[in-house]
Design a protein around this motif. Structure first.
Motif, PDB file in Angstrom:
ATOM      1  N   SER A  60      10.086   3.317  -0.008  1.00 47.70           N
ATOM      2  CA  SER A  60       9.525   4.615  -0.351  1.00 47.70           C
ATOM      3  C   SER A  60       9.779   5.042  -1.502  1.00 47.70           C
ATOM      4  O   SER A  60      10.703   4.613  -2.342  1.00 47.70           O
ATOM      5  N   ARG A  61       8.763   5.648  -2.106  1.00 48.77           N
ATOM      6  CA  ARG A  61       8.995   6.451  -3.432  1.00 48.77           C
ATOM      7  C   ARG A  61       9.181   7.820  -3.513  1.00 48.77           C
ATOM      8  O   ARG A  61       8.782   8.499  -2.514  1.00 48.77           O
ATOM      9  N   PHE A  62      10.396   8.156  -4.003  1.00 54.94           N
ATOM     10  CA  PHE A  62      10.751   9.749  -3.857  1.00 54.94           C
ATOM     11  C   PHE A  62      11.126  10.137  -5.165  1.00 54.94           C
ATOM     12  O   PHE A  62      11.466   9.419  -6.047  1.00 54.94           O
ATOM     13  N   PHE A  78       0.894  -1.246  -0.089  1.00 53.00           N
ATOM     14  CA  PHE A  78       0.048   0.140  -0.013  1.00 53.00           C
ATOM     15  C   PHE A  78       0.847   1.028   0.175  1.00 53.00           C
ATOM     16  O   PHE A  78       1.868   1.345   0.781  1.00 53.00           O
ATOM     17  N   GLN A  79       0.654   2.015  -0.843  1.00 53.00           N
ATOM     18  CA  GLN A  79       1.074   3.327  -1.080  1.00 53.00           C
ATOM     19  C   GLN A  79       0.696   4.392   0.317  1.00 53.00           C
ATOM     20  O   GLN A  79      -0.639   4.660  -0.082  1.00 53.00           O
ATOM     21  N   LEU A  80       1.408   4.833   1.128  1.00 47.55           N
ATOM     22  CA  LEU A  80       0.801   5.736   2.246  1.00 47.55           C
ATOM     23  C   LEU A  80       1.188   6.912   1.717  1.00 47.55           C
ATOM     24  O   LEU A  80       2.313   7.467   1.721  1.00 47.55           O
ATOM     25  N   TRP A 136       6.125   0.322 -14.175  1.00 44.23           N
ATOM     26  CA  TRP A 136       5.265   0.897 -14.897  1.00 44.23           C
ATOM     27  C   TRP A 136       4.004   1.631 -14.398  1.00 44.23           C
ATOM     28  O   TRP A 136       3.659   1.240 -13.627  1.00 44.23           O
ATOM     29  N   GLY A 137       3.749   3.022 -14.908  1.00 44.62           N
ATOM     30  CA  GLY A 137       2.462   3.459 -14.401  1.00 44.62           C
ATOM     31  C   GLY A 137       1.253   3.436 -15.378  1.00 44.62           C
ATOM     32  O   GLY A 137       0.544   2.556 -15.327  1.00 44.62           O
ATOM     33  N   ARG A 138       1.269   4.363 -16.364  1.00 43.17           N
ATOM     34  CA  ARG A 138       0.249   4.300 -17.417  1.00 43.17           C
ATOM     35  C   ARG A 138      -0.097   3.023 -18.083  1.00 43.17           C
ATOM     36  O   ARG A 138      -1.134   2.736 -18.298  1.00 43.17           O
ATOM     37  N   GLN A 139       1.046   2.237 -18.303  1.00 45.92           N
ATOM     38  CA  GLN A 139       0.715   0.875 -18.974  1.00 45.92           C
ATOM     39  C   GLN A 139      -0.118   0.111 -18.009  1.00 45.92           C
ATOM     40  O   GLN A 139      -0.547  -0.910 -18.563  1.00 45.92           O
ATOM     41  N   TYR A 192       8.647   3.963 -17.802  1.00 40.87           N
ATOM     42  CA  TYR A 192       8.569   3.367 -18.735  1.00 40.87           C
ATOM     43  C   TYR A 192       7.520   3.171 -19.805  1.00 40.87           C
ATOM     44  O   TYR A 192       7.811   2.631 -21.073  1.00 40.87           O
ATOM     45  N   SER A 193       6.316   3.915 -19.492  1.00 41.73           N
ATOM     46  CA  SER A 193       5.359   3.693 -20.320  1.00 41.73           C
ATOM     47  C   SER A 193       5.409   4.342 -21.743  1.00 41.73           C
ATOM     48  O   SER A 193       4.930   3.603 -22.718  1.00 41.73           O
ATOM     49  N   ILE A 194       6.248   5.275 -21.889  1.00 35.46           N
ATOM     50  CA  ILE A 194       6.397   6.055 -23.039  1.00 35.46           C
ATOM     51  C   ILE A 194       7.033   5.261 -23.905  1.00 35.46           C
ATOM     52  O   ILE A 194       6.916   5.431 -25.277  1.00 35.46           O
TER      53      ILE A 194
END
Ligand SMILES: Cc1cc2nc3c(=O)[nH]c(=O)nc-3n(C[C@H](O)[C@H](O)[C@H](O)COP(=O)(O)O)c2cc1C
Length: 387
Positions: A212-214, A101-103, A331-334, A306-308
């Motif tokens: 963590s994502r930063f 889970f991203q908090l 990947w996000g949008r993909q 990486y989606s682009i």
């Protein structure tokens, strides 16, 4: 063909079935004050069936007071059963997929029409300046949310320190507070240090993953990736200290992103006309990995954006892992365009590639359920109905 991408990995003590990471993507589809809807659960079931080794569920707020979207998810005791259901159904679909889970706390990215915009930076006019005690309350909320995530049965958390949200804002040189939360790096990193230390100390299950994502560089004056409140030019020396701190605290992974959506959007999310922005992500990811390698740290590094690249993403992600510049590719949008991407790639089936039309972002802008309006009939219709 992509032996590295399909190789098992290790996040903390847990084995991942491959190196594909479904990055968090807000769907704006919560209901009943922050509970996960069946629409949301179905999205994650598809990703689990699609063979993503690690699925990071979208930004989930640790408080109901600071929301960027009206239908955003909120983790608290009241909503816990819906999160338990999410975990249960994802594990039924694929017990090998790790679900984190991203908090988050939205801070100055909160939407003033239904929430309160707040800031930690004195002189910032976008939000009300939080007091010393209120920042302590936010820290306590993150610690509690991590505990609730474990109780819900998820495999771990992604502590959001990216994209201009609270966790990023407090780290910035722009945070010139004179209390214990601002000014020196020691003070600006206090929130993170204390929260992560408490999260690790309270874990019931030693295998519960904490990462963590930063944003390595925000492209923002006084932002992350600069070294003074009035500086815009990239200088990663403080972010190097942040990565070193992650290693010292004993975190399991560093999820590298960049930019601030809505402000320096193309840095986060390369689009047509700014395709080459993805190269920054490769460089930042390698920077994180090199920093950790020099420390002899086993903290795993996840790359983004990486989606682009559509089908060209796979050989580049493979090369990044093969050369030791990254451990995972995200990947996000993909994941919205084709949730079954990894399994289709493995079987040689045709994949629907993200067209980078920004449709999902436009849906967010309208505060409606966000998804792929190109390939998914539900979102296609929803968009038409809301034009
Ligand atoms: C509709 C949408 C929702 C997003 N939600 C989140 C989120 O909840 N948390 C987060 O860290 N990033 C979020 N992002 C950023 C993505 O995870 C990702 O970093 C970005 O899209 C770049 O990766 P890509 O080029 O593979 O899409 C979102 C992006 C979009 C377009």
């Amino acid at each position: 063909m992509y032996t590295k991408l399909f190789e098992n990995g290790k996040l903390g003590n847990r084995t991942t079935q491959n190196r594909f990471v479904a990055q968090p993507m807000e769907g704006y589809d919560g209901f009943n004050e922050g509970q996960v809807s069946q629409l949301g659960i179905d999205k994650y079931i598809k990703l689990a069936k699609g063979g993503w080794g690690v699925i990071i569920a979208e930004a989930i707020s640790v408080t109901s007071k600071s929301l960027s979207c009206k239908n955003g998810l909120i983790i608290n005791k009241r909503n816990l059963d819906s999160f338990k259901k999410l975990v249960y159904e994802v594990k039924q679909a694929n017990p090998d997929a790790l679900l984190l889970f991203q908090l988050t706390h939205s801070g100055r990215n909160s939407n003033a029409s239904f929430s309160e915009k707040t800031t930690v930076c004195p002189g910032n006019e976008e939000g009300r300046l939080l007091t010393t005690d209120e920042i302590q309350e936010v820290e306590d909320a993150f610690i509690l949310a991590s505990d609730l995530t474990e109780e819900a049965g998820a495999d771990g958390i992604d502590f959001k320190c990216c994209h201009g949200y609270f966790g990023a804002e407090i780290l910035r040189p722009e945070n010139t507070r004179t209390d214990k939360w601002g000014g020196s790096w020691e003070n600006r990193s206090r929130f993170y240090r204390e929260a992560v230390s408490a999260m690790i100390a309270q874990k019931q299950n030693k295998d519960f993953i904490i990462g963590s994502r930063f944003s390595m560089y925000e492209g923002w004056r006084g932002g992350c990736g600069t070294t003074s409140p009035d500086s815009l030019i990239e200088d990663l020396s403080e972010m190097k200290m942040f990565i070193e701190l992650m290693a010292k605290l004993g975190m399991d992974y560093a999820n590298v992103s960049a930019g601030i959506p809505g402000r320096t959007s193309e840095i986060t999310r390369p689009v047509h006309g700014a395709e080459w922005m993805y190269l920054n992500h490769l460089r930042y990811t390698r920077f994180a990995k090199d920093t950790l390698r020099n420390l002899g740290s086993s903290v795993q590094v996840i790359g983004s954006a990486y989606s682009i690249l559509k089908e060209k993403a796979f050989p580049i992600a493979e090369e990044m892992i093969e050369k030791g510049y990254a451990d995972y590719a995200g990947w996000g949008r993909q994941i919205l365009a084709d949730p079954l991407t990894p399994i289709k790639l493995q079987h040689g089936d045709p994949i629907d590639y993200c067209t980078a039309c920004s449709g999902c972002t436009k849906m967010m802008g309208k505060q409606i359920h966000a998804g792929c309006m190109v390939y998914n009939p539900y979102y296609k219709k929803l968009w038409k109905d809301n034009l």
